[in-house]
Design a protein around this motif. Structure first.
Motif, PDB file in Angstrom:
ATOM      1  N   GLY A 258       0.824  -1.206   0.000  1.00 13.05           N
ATOM      2  CA  GLY A 258       0.000   0.000   0.000  1.00 13.05           C
ATOM      3  C   GLY A 258       0.855   1.251   0.000  1.00 13.05           C
ATOM      4  O   GLY A 258       1.932   1.285  -0.586  1.00 13.05           O
ATOM      5  N   VAL A 268      -1.525   2.088   4.436  1.00 13.74           N
ATOM      6  CA  VAL A 268      -2.915   2.009   4.006  1.00 13.74           C
ATOM      7  C   VAL A 268      -3.001   1.123   2.770  1.00 13.74           C
ATOM      8  O   VAL A 268      -2.227   1.310   1.820  1.00 13.74           O
ATOM      9  CB  VAL A 268      -3.458   3.409   3.641  1.00 13.74           C
ATOM     10  N   ARG A 270      -6.176  -0.814   0.088  1.00  7.88           N
ATOM     11  CA  ARG A 270      -7.596  -0.813  -0.257  1.00  7.88           C
ATOM     12  C   ARG A 270      -8.094  -2.250  -0.257  1.00  7.88           C
ATOM     13  O   ARG A 270      -7.304  -3.188  -0.453  1.00  7.88           O
ATOM     14  CB  ARG A 270      -7.799  -0.172  -1.626  1.00  7.88           C
ATOM     15  N   CYS A 366      -6.633  -1.308   6.332  1.00  8.31           N
ATOM     16  CA  CYS A 366      -7.363  -1.454   5.079  1.00  8.31           C
ATOM     17  C   CYS A 366      -8.575  -0.527   5.160  1.00  8.31           C
ATOM     18  O   CYS A 366      -9.458  -0.701   6.008  1.00  8.31           O
ATOM     19  CB  CYS A 366      -7.781  -2.901   4.844  1.00  8.31           C
ATOM     20  N   LEU A 367      -8.577   0.490   4.303  1.00 11.48           N
ATOM     21  CA  LEU A 367      -9.647   1.496   4.325  1.00 11.48           C
ATOM     22  C   LEU A 367     -10.609   1.267   3.169  1.00 11.48           C
ATOM     23  O   LEU A 367     -10.173   0.916   2.080  1.00 11.48           O
ATOM     24  CB  LEU A 367      -9.050   2.905   4.211  1.00 11.48           C
ATOM     25  N   PRO A 368     -11.900   1.464   3.406  1.00 12.47           N
ATOM     26  CA  PRO A 368     -12.899   1.217   2.358  1.00 12.47           C
ATOM     27  C   PRO A 368     -12.681   2.173   1.182  1.00 12.47           C
ATOM     28  O   PRO A 368     -12.120   3.225   1.342  1.00 12.47           O
ATOM     29  CB  PRO A 368     -14.240   1.509   3.026  1.00 12.47           C
TER      30      PRO A 368
ATOM     31  N   ASP B   2     -15.358   1.323  10.743  1.00 18.01           N
ATOM     32  CA  ASP B   2     -14.205   1.224   9.859  1.00 18.01           C
ATOM     33  C   ASP B   2     -13.154   2.268  10.225  1.00 18.01           C
ATOM     34  O   ASP B   2     -13.480   3.398  10.600  1.00 18.01           O
ATOM     35  CB  ASP B   2     -14.644   1.457   8.402  1.00 18.01           C
ATOM     36  N   PRO B   3     -11.894   1.899  10.084  1.00 18.63           N
ATOM     37  CA  PRO B   3     -10.836   2.887  10.341  1.00 18.63           C
ATOM     38  C   PRO B   3     -10.834   3.975   9.262  1.00 18.63           C
ATOM     39  O   PRO B   3     -11.357   3.784   8.172  1.00 18.63           O
ATOM     40  CB  PRO B   3      -9.559   2.048  10.274  1.00 18.63           C
ATOM     41  N   LEU B   5      -8.491   7.466   7.495  1.00 20.31           N
ATOM     42  CA  LEU B   5      -7.153   8.046   7.322  1.00 20.31           C
ATOM     43  C   LEU B   5      -6.726   8.869   8.531  1.00 20.31           C
ATOM     44  O   LEU B   5      -5.566   8.843   8.940  1.00 20.31           O
ATOM     45  CB  LEU B   5      -7.136   8.975   6.098  1.00 20.31           C
ATOM     46  N   ILE B   8      -4.599   7.356  11.399  1.00 20.93           N
ATOM     47  CA  ILE B   8      -3.166   7.065  11.311  1.00 20.93           C
ATOM     48  C   ILE B   8      -2.344   8.275  10.897  1.00 20.93           C
ATOM     49  O   ILE B   8      -1.132   8.291  11.041  1.00 20.93           O
ATOM     50  CB  ILE B   8      -2.876   5.939  10.297  1.00 20.93           C
TER      51      ILE B   8
END
Lengths: 368, 368
Positions: A258, A268, A270, A366-368, B2-3, B5, B8
């Motif tokens: 990432g 990060v 996806r 892991c961000l949506p 959900d985490p 941005l 972090i």
């Protein structure tokens, strides 16, 4: 009263609990440098990305007037110029080199010294003359025990003023891939890697690969100089004799997947398939396998390990696919070698912070 | 939940009083690296010793498929391959480059970021195509204001996900020595210095020299992207607009004389004449002089400054002789440029830790 060496060259110490990294450690971290982990994608580490550790200063050595003396318990004493070495049959060996202190800054309590995290590693193609050819030419005495290598770098350490000097057991020195190297990746050695000539001892931690080499002496007794008997020794108590640091313990590192945050280096990714890859190596035995974890080491899955090549002293690539879903993860990788040695989940502690091959963990969001 | 941005990628902060360097800062210090100060002896910094700062990760760019797009307020949009650039008339310029955050770790309170001490500098010969030739070919619109450069490096900073991107005022972009550089010291750019092509803006701090360049866009209004309007701005209070960081303030550095202690980097010299030498530069005006001090800056003496050469964007060597007697000393050096700008004795503080050109001090012990 006049100042003395002992005023500036302090005994070894452990950081106090919760003591942040000191400015003296930071000064070492800014001048020495590690491999940025994304550079693990390269089979051979590009110039400037290979880790560098310099005990004192990088000496300025004039290649024209440079000479290497070979003597001690030999039939003949030799004095070799760079042209003499370059005129001899050469050998090129791909070597993964790692600092014995890699991982030191993660120890609790932290030994105060060069504060590596996990990045003190690199792989290069070294070209030079096999040491054993030069020793054969000099003629080894029957009672030869160690071979002692002295560099042109001079400094003080724990109160002892010294040229950097290491002894290597004769049996190791006679290995076919031990080189007096004058090229790195096909070019003359950069100053920081030992110009004009350094020793390369594949499989050993970096302290054995003496840079800016100026003399080789064969001894009839075990060498007990500072770097062998005091510095690079694994001890849990200050008063024990300890075990010398020698070959590189197995280790796997991940290319962090990432993209990062600049300041925290947190990662990060996806959602979807994420290719995990990295390198693994051991200086003690061939690699047997690499495993990966996405839960910080609670559960493990086997990774694909690239086939063995003729570069038996170099790291091997491994890879795996991770199907990422939104959430927080701690990726981890661990290598196992053919001797059954693997990597511990917790840092193996010793006062010098040596051979810490605890599994590499990479926190990822892991961000949506 | 959900985490995000923002979990972090944290806001800018100042270290607490007596807060040691954090592990996150150390992670930056081990992957980025400075110039070991003894390497100031080289006119051109050897590969791997030039400072490197990478905001995110070093991207892997394929030279064959790489293209540079040039567009925005231009008559024509261009798409250039590496071969296209190499086929054009080239120019080689020797440039001393310095990170805008050099000296940050010495500030009190310390801005938490890449913790440079004084070593974030280097000098290289850059070869490439003058940017103004490419802009002339594209044809500049009458209302052109800024030129915006975008790199292939991607990450997040203070919550903002971004490709690294900087705007440069048009008048600066048209300077004859501003290059689209594809060689460093006569070889293709190393990955960490922007392979295959980077911008070089002589005289400006490093943030302007966009690496891994992939697009150039001419704009008709002032560019207000993150790196220009948020990151590289000198502010004493968080809520002020501040001044953009631009050209390099005058600075002199010393080659630390004698030999060091490994752990503390404290220096030892012996009594007698000691040659002091180093480099000095300014990105704002030609150098006017360099002074040295052996009492930490209480008194100063003029040093010899090597004559100006055709390399007007490169540092110049200075030297002086010191007759050392046993005792403790603090050596210091300071540069003055033709605008009368010099270096302060105390660190000029701002929240980002930029342009700190306080005099370089080197503690030295002269031992009998």
């Amino acid at each position: 009263m006049d100042p003395r060496l002992s005023d500036i060259s302090l005994p070894a110490r452990l950081a106090r609990e919760d003591e942040g990294v000191t400015l003296a450690e930071l000064a070492l971290a800014t001048r020495n440098h590690g491999l940025p982990l994304e550079a693990l994608v390269h089979d051979v580490t590009p110039a400037g990305l290979h880790y560098v550790l310099v005990h004192y200063d990088i000496p300025v050595v004039d290649a024209q007037s440079w000479r290497l003396t070979v003597g001690g318990s030999t039939g003949t004493a030799l004095t070799l110029s760079l042209a003499d070495l370059r005129a001899r049959p050469s050998r090129t060996v791909r070597v993964t080199m790692e600092c014995a202190g890699n991982g030191r800054a993660a120890l609790r309590p932290r030994p105060v010294s060069q504060p590596w995290l996990v990045e003190a590693v690199g792989t290069a193609d070294w070209t030079g003359v096999p040491l054993r050819d030069v020793l054969a030419e000099a003629g080894l005495g029957e009672s030869a025990v160690d071979v002692v290598f002295t560099g042109a770098d001079h400094g003080v350490e724990r109160g002892v003023e010294q040229d950097y000097q290491r002894g290597l057991p004769l049996a190791e020195a006679l290995g076919e891939d031990v080189l007096l190297a004058y090229e790195m990746n096909g070019a003359p050695l950069p100053p920081q890697h030992g110009f004009p000539v350094r020793l390369v001892v594949p499989g050993w931690y970096g302290m054995a690969h003496v840079k800016w080499l100026r003399s080789i002496e064969v001894t009839e007794s075990r060498f007990t100089g500072y770097q062998n008997a005091v510095a690079y020794v694994t001890r849990r108590r200050a008063d024990e004799e300890g075990e010398p640091v020698t070959r590189i313990a197995p280790r796997a590192l991940l290319v962090p997947p990432g993209f990062p945050d600049f300041q925290t280096r947190q990662r990060v990714v996806r959602p979807g398939p994420v290719r995990l890859t990295g390198r693994a190596w051991s200086g003690r035995a061939p690699l047997a396998g690499v495993e990966v974890s996405t839960d910080g080491g609670a559960t493990w899955a086997r990774a694909r390990l690239d086939p063995e090549t003729r570069h038996r002293h170099a790291w091997r690539r491994w890879s795996a696919t991770w199907h990422a879903e939104p959430g927080r993860y701690t990726l981890a990788a661990r290598a196992t070698d053919a001797d059954g040695a693997s990597q511990p989940l917790r840092e193996p502690w010793n006062r010098g912070g040596f051979s810490n091959n605890a599994v590499h963990r990479v926190p990822v969001w892991c961000l949506p």
